[in-house]
Design a protein around this motif. Structure first.
Motif, short mmCIF file in Angstrom:
data_model
loop_
_atom_site.label_atom_id
_atom_site.label_comp_id
_atom_site.label_asym_id
_atom_site.label_seq_id
_atom_site.Cartn_x
_atom_site.Cartn_y
_atom_site.Cartn_z
N PRO A 14 -1.46 -2.83 7.04
CA PRO A 14 -0.50 -2.10 7.86
C PRO A 14 -1.18 -1.12 8.81
CG PRO A 14 0.24 -2.17 5.60
CD PRO A 14 -1.13 -2.76 5.63
N THR A 15 -0.42 -0.72 9.78
CA THR A 15 -0.92 0.13 10.86
C THR A 15 -0.28 1.51 10.78
OG1 THR A 15 -1.29 -1.77 12.29
CG2 THR A 15 -0.96 0.34 13.38
N ALA A 16 -1.10 2.54 10.98
CA ALA A 16 -0.59 3.91 11.09
C ALA A 16 -0.32 4.16 12.57
CB ALA A 16 -1.59 4.91 10.54
N GLU A 17 0.92 4.53 12.89
CA GLU A 17 1.29 4.77 14.29
C GLU A 17 1.85 6.18 14.44
OE1 GLU A 17 3.06 1.65 17.03
OE2 GLU A 17 4.82 2.88 16.55
N VAL A 18 1.49 6.81 15.55
CA VAL A 18 1.90 8.18 15.81
C VAL A 18 2.62 8.26 17.14
CG1 VAL A 18 1.01 10.48 16.40
CG2 VAL A 18 0.02 9.21 14.50
N ASP A 19 3.71 8.99 17.18
CA ASP A 19 4.38 9.39 18.42
C ASP A 19 4.22 10.89 18.53
OD1 ASP A 19 5.24 6.87 19.18
OD2 ASP A 19 7.19 7.08 18.21
N LEU A 20 3.46 11.34 19.51
CA LEU A 20 3.24 12.76 19.73
C LEU A 20 4.08 13.18 20.93
CD1 LEU A 20 -0.11 14.60 19.64
CD2 LEU A 20 1.39 14.93 21.58
N SER A 21 4.91 14.19 20.75
CA SER A 21 5.81 14.65 21.81
C SER A 21 5.32 15.96 22.41
CB SER A 21 7.23 14.87 21.27
OG SER A 21 7.75 13.66 20.80
N THR A 22 5.28 16.02 23.73
CA THR A 22 5.01 17.26 24.45
C THR A 22 6.08 17.37 25.54
OG1 THR A 22 3.61 16.42 26.25
CG2 THR A 22 2.52 16.85 24.14
N GLU A 23 6.01 18.44 26.31
CA GLU A 23 6.95 18.59 27.41
C GLU A 23 6.75 17.52 28.48
OE1 GLU A 23 3.26 20.87 28.20
OE2 GLU A 23 4.68 20.92 26.53
N LEU A 24 5.62 16.81 28.43
CA LEU A 24 5.33 15.76 29.41
C LEU A 24 5.74 14.37 28.96
CD1 LEU A 24 1.83 17.00 30.62
CD2 LEU A 24 4.05 17.27 31.77
N GLY A 25 6.17 14.24 27.71
CA GLY A 25 6.61 12.94 27.23
C GLY A 25 6.17 12.64 25.82
N ILE A 26 6.27 11.37 25.47
CA ILE A 26 5.87 10.88 24.15
C ILE A 26 4.61 10.04 24.32
CG2 ILE A 26 6.51 9.42 22.19
CD1 ILE A 26 9.41 10.21 22.70
N PHE A 27 3.62 10.31 23.47
CA PHE A 27 2.33 9.63 23.55
C PHE A 27 2.09 8.93 22.23
CE2 PHE A 27 2.58 13.20 26.35
CZ PHE A 27 2.20 12.64 27.56
N ARG A 28 1.95 7.61 22.28
CA ARG A 28 1.87 6.78 21.09
C ARG A 28 0.45 6.24 20.90
NH1 ARG A 28 6.54 2.84 20.81
NH2 ARG A 28 7.44 4.71 19.92
N ALA A 29 0.04 6.21 19.65
CA ALA A 29 -1.25 5.61 19.30
C ALA A 29 -1.11 4.96 17.93
CB ALA A 29 -2.35 6.66 19.27
N ALA A 30 -1.82 3.87 17.73
CA ALA A 30 -1.77 3.13 16.47
C ALA A 30 -3.18 2.80 16.00
CB ALA A 30 -0.97 1.84 16.65
N VAL A 31 -3.37 2.86 14.70
CA VAL A 31 -4.65 2.55 14.08
C VAL A 31 -4.42 1.51 12.99
CG1 VAL A 31 -6.58 3.47 12.74
CG2 VAL A 31 -5.58 4.83 14.59
N PRO A 32 -4.84 0.27 13.25
CA PRO A 32 -4.67 -0.77 12.22
C PRO A 32 -5.70 -0.60 11.11
CG PRO A 32 -5.82 -1.65 14.12
CD PRO A 32 -5.44 -0.23 14.46
N SER A 33 -5.38 -1.09 9.94
CA SER A 33 -6.32 -1.07 8.83
C SER A 33 -7.23 -2.28 8.94
CB SER A 33 -5.56 -1.11 7.51
OG SER A 33 -4.78 0.05 7.37
N GLY A 34 -8.49 -2.08 8.64
CA GLY A 34 -9.46 -3.16 8.74
C GLY A 34 -9.50 -4.02 7.50
N ALA A 35 -10.09 -5.19 7.65
CA ALA A 35 -10.24 -6.11 6.52
C ALA A 35 -11.37 -5.67 5.60
CB ALA A 35 -10.50 -7.52 7.03
N SER A 36 -12.36 -5.01 6.17
CA SER A 36 -13.48 -4.52 5.37
C SER A 36 -13.90 -3.16 5.91
CB SER A 36 -14.65 -5.50 5.42
OG SER A 36 -15.14 -5.60 6.74
N THR A 37 -14.55 -2.39 5.08
CA THR A 37 -15.01 -1.07 5.47
C THR A 37 -16.48 -0.95 5.12
OG1 THR A 37 -12.83 -0.14 5.03
CG2 THR A 37 -14.64 1.40 5.17
N GLY A 38 -17.28 -0.57 6.10
CA GLY A 38 -18.69 -0.36 5.86
C GLY A 38 -18.93 0.92 5.08
N ILE A 39 -20.08 1.04 4.48
CA ILE A 39 -20.36 2.20 3.62
C ILE A 39 -20.46 3.50 4.41
CG2 ILE A 39 -21.48 0.83 1.81
CD1 ILE A 39 -24.18 1.80 2.91
N TYR A 40 -20.71 3.44 5.71
CA TYR A 40 -20.85 4.65 6.51
C TYR A 40 -19.57 5.01 7.26
CZ TYR A 40 -25.74 3.66 5.62
OH TYR A 40 -26.92 3.39 5.00
#
Length: 184
Positions: free
Chosen positions: A1-27
């Motif tokens: 699943p993906t974490a998605e954010v809607d950030l609201s300011t007086e200039l509008g709504i700004f959206r960003a999404a971060v999908p989860s990866g299939a693997s994660t490196g040790i670093y």
């Protein structure tokens, strides 16, 4: 699943999404998963979303989104504060939560500065000479999630000699398909 954010300011709504990866490196920074076997096979991100809504979001109200580094450092060091042997791990709030908010802040910061996103990122990096990015093509997958024994996760090509983006796209696509024919 993906974490998605809607950030609201007086200039509008700004959206960003971060999908989860299939693997994660040790670093890599540590994403936050729910580990509830009854939902999404334990890979849900409800805890990360809750951290965005109940901890990160309220703590950022009133902050200037143009101050990217200040906000990122505040989220990582003050709000999360988790570390491992490689540095700030982001394991308390989740790297997926922090990165999604950071990306939305970056978009809002560009709007606050009245510049395109690429210009804002260049300004944050201190880059005065802006050039068009070169597309990167993932031509062979490896690593644990690929189901083969290749040690590298991704083999990529970058058509750095292209005169423009259209030519770079063509070069990358042709390399990919020619390689496919050779490997068969």
């Amino acid at each position: 699943p993906t974490a998605e954010v809607d950030l609201s300011t007086e200039l509008g709504i700004f959206r960003a999404a971060v999908p989860s990866g299939a693997s994660t490196g040790i670093y890599e920074a540590l994403e936050l998963r729910d580990k509830d076997p009854t939902a999404y096979m334990g890979k849900g991100v409800s805890k990360a979303i809750n951290n965005i809504n109940s901890i990160i979001g309220p703590a950022l109200v009133g902050k200037n989104p143009a101050n990217q580094k200040e906000i990122d450092d505040f989220m990582v060091q003050s709000l999360d504060g988790s570390k491992n042997e490689w540095g700030w791990s982001k394991s308390k709030l989740g790297a997926n939560a922090i990165l999604a908010v950071s990306l939305a802040v970056c978009k809002a910061g560009a709007a606050a500065q009245g510049v395109p996103l690429y210009q804002h990122i260049a300004n944050l990096a201190g880059n005065k000479h802006i050039v068009m990015p070169v597309p990167a093509f993932n031509i062979i997958n490896g690593g644990t999630h690929a189901g083969n024994k290749l040690a590298m996760q991704e083999f990529m090509v970058l058509p750095v000699g292209a005169a423009n983006f259209k030519e770079a796209m063509r070069m990358g696509v042709e390399v990919y398909h020619n390689l496919k024919n050779v490997i068969k």
